[in-house]
Design a protein around this motif. Structure first.
Motif, short mmCIF file in Angstrom:
data_model
loop_
_atom_site.label_atom_id
_atom_site.label_comp_id
_atom_site.label_asym_id
_atom_site.label_seq_id
_atom_site.Cartn_x
_atom_site.Cartn_y
_atom_site.Cartn_z
N CYS A 131 -0.02 -2.72 -0.79
CA CYS A 131 -1.13 -1.87 -0.34
C CYS A 131 -1.05 -0.50 -1.02
CB CYS A 131 -1.14 -1.74 1.18
SG CYS A 131 -2.78 -1.34 1.85
N HIS B 197 1.31 1.82 -0.88
CA HIS B 197 1.90 2.95 -0.16
C HIS B 197 3.02 3.61 -0.97
CE1 HIS B 197 0.38 1.10 3.93
NE2 HIS B 197 -0.56 1.21 3.02
N GLU C 289 2.66 1.79 8.79
CA GLU C 289 1.18 1.79 8.87
C GLU C 289 0.65 0.39 9.06
OE1 GLU C 289 -2.78 1.35 8.32
OE2 GLU C 289 -1.48 0.53 6.79
N GLU C 290 1.34 -0.60 8.44
CA GLU C 290 0.80 -1.97 8.41
C GLU C 290 1.04 -2.68 9.74
OE1 GLU C 290 -1.06 -3.06 6.16
OE2 GLU C 290 -0.60 -2.04 4.28
N HIS D 277 -3.22 -6.13 -0.66
CA HIS D 277 -2.54 -7.15 0.13
C HIS D 277 -2.45 -8.50 -0.60
CE1 HIS D 277 -2.82 -5.24 4.44
NE2 HIS D 277 -2.68 -4.32 3.49
ZN LIG Z 1 -2.61 -2.33 3.90
#
Ligand SMILES: [Zn+2]
Ligand SMILES: [Zn+2]
Length: 410
Positions: A98, A100, A133-134, A365
């Protein structure tokens, strides 16, 4: 530890960590910030890192001294990477899919630029590095830890960047006022009947058929019962029942995510799921248990701050490097919790590999998604520009905001 932000991004990418406990990532972030002369504080309840950059210039204009919050998420996903890059994940079944890793590296780059120019910084910058976060709600844990009080004054604005692979061309920033991302809820449905021999289904109470009808029926009912003008996205991603082809099992279970863009739609959709599953279970003479776990609220960009982001991007990167998004995204974000308390915005940044066909690139993802770290200097520069824009305050003369070059860091 690498000291360039591209090197840091690649080191993070090789060693992805999932959830709320990210010891390697946290250590790298803490050490980098300490190396800048800052005093980072690590989280009590998760692998968060918070620090404050104290500006040394007097408050701009006539207003009080200001604080701005910049946030980066740091966690990865339980995905086995198939992307062909030389900094590929070395951890089995973990991947920064994602982006990050880019968010973390960009905020470290912004921190360095802000520290180096703190003599002209008219206020304080809170850096919020969050895990989880996920799906682990790391932002809410950091709010409980007191991140909004880190500088001693509540932030006047909060900003976050998120890279996207195929929504906008590489190097282009994007956003919108109001809803940017959906609210989400996790739904788990367990159906219990009576198992038996596959040859005599009439002597069982088949939970598989009932659960299968719930899935297809819910897909149809979301279109027939809910307004087409307030979108609801329901997706069943997990379905499990039985062990053998010739045995009707005693139970079946499925799990779905539900995404909406306002609270009333979320309530209507949750009521629909409950009503439909209970009714279907009744028709099949089986029992059903429905669990609904609210996840993240709607990510709402403050209209004024969203306009600020567009203006800052156009001024610092160029007018052709900003896109107004016509619609929100059905993904969700725990930065929503921060934006519920502080006016601010999340800004998206296209990061597909330059030169490729960005619109057909694998999505965030996907196991083969690639984010190009050539965008990192621009990402860091945008965070610096947003911070300086906030600290300059409403009395600012636009010409007085330092025109930060978007390649400030490399
Ligand atoms: Zn994500
Ligand atoms: Zn993300």
């Amino acid at each position: 530890m690498p000291d360039d932000i591209t090197g840091i991004r690649r080191e993070l990418h090789r060693r992805p960590e999932i959830g709320l406990d990210l010891p390697h990532t946290q250590g790298l972030v803490r050490d980098f910030l300490t190396g800048l002369g800052l005093d980072p504080v690590v989280g009590r309840d998760c692998s968060s890192v918070t620090t404050v950059i104290r500006g040394e210039a007097g408050p701009a204009g006539s207003g009080p001294r200001r604080t701005v919050l910049l946030r980066a998420d740091m966690d990865a996903l339980p995905i086995r990477e198939t992307a062909d890059v030389d900094y590929r994940s070395r951890i089995r079944d973990a991947m920064h899919a994602c982006g990050h890793d880019l968010h973390t590296a960009a905020l470290l780059g912004a921190a360095r630029t802000l520290v180096q120019s703190r003599d002209t910084l008219p206020g304080d910058v809170v850096l919020m590095f969050q895990p989880g976060e996920e799906g682990f709600d790391g932002a809410r844990i950091m709010l409980n830890e007191g991140v909004l009080g880190a500088s001693g004054a509540r932030p006047d604005a909060a900003w976050a960047l998120h890279v996207v692979s195929n929504l906008v061309p590489p190097g282009v920033f994007a956003g919108r006022p109001g809803a940017l991302m959906a609210a989400s809820a996790l739904i788990t449905v367990t159906v219990r009947g009576t198992g038996g021999h596959a040859a005599t289904p009439h002597l069982t109470r088949d939970p598989v058929l009932a659960a299968a009808e719930m899935v297809t029926g819910l897909y149809a009912m979301t279109f027939r019962s809910l307004s087409p003008f307030t979108p609801v996205v329901l997706s069943v991603g997990h379905f499990e029942a039985g062990t053998r082809a010739n045995v009707i099992p005693g139970a079946a279970t499925f799990a779905a995510t539900l995404r909406c863009f306002d609270t009333a739609s979320m309530k209507a959709a949750r009521d629909l799921v409950a009503r439909f599953c209970v009714g279907t279970a009744h028709a099949h003479n089986v029992e059903v248990d429905i669990r609904v776990e609210p996840k993240y609220p709607v990510t709402v960009n403050d209209p004024g701050r969203a306009a600020d982001a567009a203006a800052v991007a156009a001024r610092t990167a160029g007018p052709d490097r900003w896109r107004d998004l016509p619609d929100p995204l059905a993904t969700s974000e725990d930065f929503a919790h921060v934006l519920n308390q502080v006016p601010g915005a999340m800004v998206l940044l296209g990061a597909a590999p330059a030169g490729g066909e960005w619109s057909g690139a694998p999505v965030n993802h996907a196991p083969d998604v690639v984010f190009d770290d050539a965008v990192l200097p621009d990402a860091a520069g945008m965070l610096v520009a947003l911070a300086r824009h906030t600290l300059a305050g409403p009395d600012q003369d636009p010409r007085s905001i330092m025109n930060v070059p978007l390649c400030a860091d490399e």
